[in-house]
Write an enzyme that holds these catalytic residues in place. Sequence first.
Site, PDB file in Angstrom:
ATOM      1  N   GLU A  46      33.997  38.819   6.402  1.00 22.15           N
ATOM      2  CA  GLU A  46      34.007  39.274   5.014  1.00 22.15           C
ATOM      3  C   GLU A  46      35.110  38.553   4.257  1.00 22.15           C
ATOM      4  OE1 GLU A  46      31.799  42.578   2.976  1.00 22.15           O
ATOM      5  OE2 GLU A  46      31.699  41.735   4.995  1.00 22.15           O
ATOM      6  N   ASP A  96      57.643  26.638   1.681  1.00 22.03           N
ATOM      7  CA  ASP A  96      56.529  26.114   0.882  1.00 22.03           C
ATOM      8  C   ASP A  96      56.808  24.677   0.457  1.00 22.03           C
ATOM      9  OD1 ASP A  96      55.315  28.529   1.144  1.00 22.03           O
ATOM     10  OD2 ASP A  96      55.734  29.222  -0.895  1.00 22.03           O
ATOM     11  N   GLU A 140      35.906  49.318  13.647  1.00 18.26           N
ATOM     12  CA  GLU A 140      36.506  48.289  12.798  1.00 18.26           C
ATOM     13  C   GLU A 140      36.528  48.772  11.357  1.00 18.26           C
ATOM     14  OE1 GLU A 140      34.102  44.795  13.216  1.00 18.26           O
ATOM     15  OE2 GLU A 140      33.972  45.005  15.390  1.00 18.26           O
ATOM     16  N   CYS A 190      47.120  59.997 -39.476  1.00 19.94           N
ATOM     17  CA  CYS A 190      47.284  60.110 -40.936  1.00 19.94           C
ATOM     18  C   CYS A 190      46.615  61.351 -41.526  1.00 19.94           C
ATOM     19  CB  CYS A 190      46.740  58.854 -41.612  1.00 19.94           C
ATOM     20  SG  CYS A 190      44.942  58.661 -41.472  1.00 19.94           S
ATOM     21  N   CYS A 232      46.486  54.302 -42.689  1.00 23.65           N
ATOM     22  CA  CYS A 232      46.635  54.784 -41.309  1.00 23.65           C
ATOM     23  C   CYS A 232      47.446  53.754 -40.516  1.00 23.65           C
ATOM     24  CB  CYS A 232      45.259  54.971 -40.684  1.00 23.65           C
ATOM     25  SG  CYS A 232      45.303  55.698 -39.034  1.00 23.65           S
ATOM     26  N   ARG A 268      25.447  35.890   2.375  1.00 24.16           N
ATOM     27  CA  ARG A 268      24.396  36.737   2.930  1.00 24.16           C
ATOM     28  C   ARG A 268      23.056  36.538   2.219  1.00 24.16           C
ATOM     29  NH1 ARG A 268      21.952  41.690   2.285  1.00 24.16           N
ATOM     30  NH2 ARG A 268      21.483  42.798   4.213  1.00 24.16           N
ATOM     31  N   LYS A 309      30.449  50.112  16.545  1.00 26.51           N
ATOM     32  CA  LYS A 309      29.513  49.277  17.306  1.00 26.51           C
ATOM     33  C   LYS A 309      29.579  49.621  18.796  1.00 26.51           C
ATOM     34  CE  LYS A 309      30.471  45.321  14.250  1.00 26.51           C
ATOM     35  NZ  LYS A 309      31.070  43.967  14.179  1.00 26.51           N
ATOM     36  N   PHE A 355      56.119  22.366   3.342  1.00 21.13           N
ATOM     37  CA  PHE A 355      54.674  22.277   3.538  1.00 21.13           C
ATOM     38  C   PHE A 355      54.047  21.344   2.498  1.00 21.13           C
ATOM     39  CE2 PHE A 355      50.299  23.520   2.841  1.00 21.13           C
ATOM     40  CZ  PHE A 355      49.801  23.719   4.129  1.00 21.13           C
ATOM     41  N   ASP A 356      54.436  21.520   1.246  1.00 26.00           N
ATOM     42  CA  ASP A 356      53.879  20.702   0.168  1.00 26.00           C
ATOM     43  C   ASP A 356      54.189  19.222   0.369  1.00 26.00           C
ATOM     44  OD1 ASP A 356      52.831  22.930  -1.013  1.00 26.00           O
ATOM     45  OD2 ASP A 356      54.458  23.186  -2.462  1.00 26.00           O
ATOM     46  N   CYS A 377      42.209  62.573 -38.444  1.00 26.35           N
ATOM     47  CA  CYS A 377      42.938  61.514 -37.752  1.00 26.35           C
ATOM     48  C   CYS A 377      44.287  62.037 -37.247  1.00 26.35           C
ATOM     49  CB  CYS A 377      43.158  60.327 -38.679  1.00 26.35           C
ATOM     50  SG  CYS A 377      44.133  58.998 -37.943  1.00 26.35           S
ATOM     51  N   LYS A 423      35.729  48.644   7.563  1.00 25.19           N
ATOM     52  CA  LYS A 423      34.616  48.063   6.807  1.00 25.19           C
ATOM     53  C   LYS A 423      35.179  47.452   5.522  1.00 25.19           C
ATOM     54  CE  LYS A 423      29.976  49.046   5.083  1.00 25.19           C
ATOM     55  NZ  LYS A 423      30.165  48.416   3.773  1.00 25.19           N
ATOM     56  N   LYS A 428      30.693  55.488   5.761  1.00 23.21           N
ATOM     57  CA  LYS A 428      31.226  55.095   4.460  1.00 23.21           C
ATOM     58  C   LYS A 428      32.057  56.222   3.845  1.00 23.21           C
ATOM     59  CE  LYS A 428      29.304  52.122   1.915  1.00 23.21           C
ATOM     60  NZ  LYS A 428      28.509  51.382   0.919  1.00 23.21           N
ATOM     61  N   CYS A 434      38.370  56.867 -38.343  1.00 27.04           N
ATOM     62  CA  CYS A 434      39.238  57.242 -39.454  1.00 27.04           C
ATOM     63  C   CYS A 434      38.978  56.259 -40.585  1.00 27.04           C
ATOM     64  CB  CYS A 434      40.704  57.186 -39.030  1.00 27.04           C
ATOM     65  SG  CYS A 434      41.841  57.334 -40.434  1.00 27.04           S
ATOM     66  N   TYR A 484      34.498  39.061  12.247  1.00 24.48           N
ATOM     67  CA  TYR A 484      34.271  40.214  13.123  1.00 24.48           C
ATOM     68  C   TYR A 484      33.016  40.145  13.994  1.00 24.48           C
ATOM     69  CZ  TYR A 484      31.694  41.416   8.811  1.00 24.48           C
ATOM     70  OH  TYR A 484      30.892  41.376   7.698  1.00 24.48           O
ATOM     71  N   ASP A 541      35.627  45.727   2.044  1.00 19.78           N
ATOM     72  CA  ASP A 541      34.844  45.752   0.808  1.00 19.78           C
ATOM     73  C   ASP A 541      34.922  44.369   0.170  1.00 19.78           C
ATOM     74  OD1 ASP A 541      33.263  46.674  -1.198  1.00 19.78           O
ATOM     75  OD2 ASP A 541      34.822  47.801  -2.233  1.00 19.78           O
ATOM     76  N   SER A 592      21.568  44.337   7.436  1.00 18.47           N
ATOM     77  CA  SER A 592      22.490  45.362   6.932  1.00 18.47           C
ATOM     78  C   SER A 592      22.625  46.460   7.976  1.00 18.47           C
ATOM     79  CB  SER A 592      21.974  45.935   5.615  1.00 18.47           C
ATOM     80  OG  SER A 592      20.674  46.467   5.792  1.00 18.47           O
ATOM     81  N   LEU A 593      23.653  47.264   7.832  1.00 14.05           N
ATOM     82  CA  LEU A 593      23.881  48.374   8.756  1.00 14.05           C
ATOM     83  C   LEU A 593      23.370  49.679   8.171  1.00 14.05           C
ATOM     84  CD1 LEU A 593      27.556  47.665   9.898  1.00 14.05           C
ATOM     85  CD2 LEU A 593      25.472  47.231  11.197  1.00 14.05           C
TER      86      LEU A 593
END
Length: 681
Positions: free
Chosen positions: A174, A34, A114, A421, A442, A137, A300, A37-38, A418, A116, A324, A436, A237, A118, A83-84
């Site tokens: 996604e 890192d 594939e 107490c 308490c 979308r 698919k 890279f930086d 309670c 799905k 799903k 209470c 995808y 989320d 949508s599917l």
Amino acid sequence: MTKEEAQVRIAQLSHQLDEHNHRYYVLSHPIISDFEFDKLLEELIALEKQFPELLSPNSPSQRVGGAITKDFETVIHKYPMMSLGNTYSEEELRDFDERVRKLLPDDEIEYVCELKFDGVAIGLTYKDGELLRAVTRGDSIQGDDVTANVRTIGSIPLKLKKGDYPSEFEIRGEIILPRKEFDRMNAELADQLAEDGYSDEEINEQLYRNPRNTASGTLKQQDSAKVATRKLDCFLYALYGDGFPFKTHFESLYKAREWGFKISEHVKLCKTMEEVMLYINSWEQNRDQLGFDIDGVVIKVNNYRLQQELGYTAKSPRWAIAYKYRAQAAVTILNDIGYQVGRTGAITPVAHLKPVQLAGTIVKRASLHNSDQIEKLALRIGDTVMVEKGGEIIPKITGVDISKRPIEAVSVVYITHCPECNTELIRVEGEANHYCPNENGCPPQIVGRLAHFTSRKAMNIDGLGSETMDLLFRQNLVHNIADIYDLKKEQIAVLERMGEKSASNIIEGINKSKEVSFERVLYAIGIRYVGDTVARKLARHFKNIDALMEANFDQLIEAPEIGEKIAQSVLKYFADADKRKVLDRLKNAGLQFEIIQDEANLPLSDKLKGITIVVTGTFENHEREELKKLIELHGGKNGSSVTGKTNYLLAGADCGPSKLEKAEKMKVKVISEKEFDVMIG
């Protein structure tokens, strides 16, 4: 360095950084540290600042963000983002297969399976091998241009590797928030809320609900630099356009991977429904092993010619379907129900469960919220219960399998006293919780109020968090907030996990808290329903504690935004002789109990007159409390939640997605810190 030399070096650095990004985010196989890279990135940024005309919108330097998007441009999709169709059963999936084979009786059918993801659907347009535009979308016909934010996502290539792709095309996928990053964000937020004295239940209410909603809210952040701090990821995808050199979807995914796109390694080509179901069942059992959330499998038809022949319905393609998974749930035994007491005396029932594996963790407790939920579920000790991890962090019981109820199962009778107490509980009409009323005797209530008083938004006394306040209470050193100012260094130094240095720091913090403004002192003393915003309103209206203590009901509701409920609570608080004695001791200790009319508190303008603004998140140049103060000094009003009366949502980094979603739903304009600065001049 000449401009020509800089141009050559920038090209070299950009190529190197693009390659290292691909190795790190797509291949998960970095070959430099890192730090190295930086250093390369710092050199590139320095050259682009020296020669700004050489800065490309797809330079690797743009991944750190910095662009501010005031309004996201609406873009019409060249290809609608349909949508599917969904199914939850094997029977319906086999019906889908039968329909496909009936429409294509003479063709051999293959399916691509594939995961799905989320997350948030995104369409990426590339021109001449460079990212041109990223669009959400939206309503499937048009979406929001979020290109500046998407450029910060390391797994999305800004420039493609050489390949036989068309001059312009779109690829869809996604955007997700990995679980590790989601957990990190929630841990930081929980620590902050705990420092402010919130209970476990209150913290759970304010945590980010799930990775998908958090990813969605992040994509709509106005400052791309804030987006860059959250490690979003993206799987691609589906390709759209003309001139692609392949005939099947499966082949297209391998080509896209060669061009530099991140394609899931778990894509599988299946020739039968048995193979498809094997894939589905396997991932339903093993999805917790992934570092991100999935909610099913997409199936698919593989051949593009056959996809065209099958065509589309009005809403979805006939050649694809989503299987799903049901919400992740587990079945276990309810061993007992415990009860927690909060700072205000509110009782929260908690289910104690036989430990069970759920969504990658061992679950031992579940939220029950209040007695109404227990009654609705008709719970009995010993019941077999269904537990789900839905949108909430703490699991919840969603049902009872009565068929497995043992004969000896004991009915749940909600407690009447309670658990701490033994005081008889009360339930205020119209409220869901039991309380209470023994606030002065308490222990959890006492410690909760002490921790609230010392929290960051209140008196902000370093070293006196909830654990330390509990220790001081158990050692009989503090019983109320005034006792804090009688503490001596030698009393603290001898306690467990303490010492001379810690004790000195705590005493220093206690003394420094005497400089805290009256507004925050009023919030800190813990009047029910008087949060930080209400405390500010009351302090500025009545100017000092004496005027507020002597105010009657009519005078209280004359104060800005003070209703009957708050007024009654204030009257009840100051009618308590013990509380007045504590306040007298705090006065004698030197706390601020009046508004000091200095320049910092004088009105600055009326630029925000009649405007209500809700502030959420963290900001680069201002503390959140400072922004709230500025709103009032310029004549505006602070709102605690987004409502129909809200004019603006001032959103910073790490803001909760619920407020952003509500603002979008109610068409409340979201503004950035910089836009707010412009508004107040």
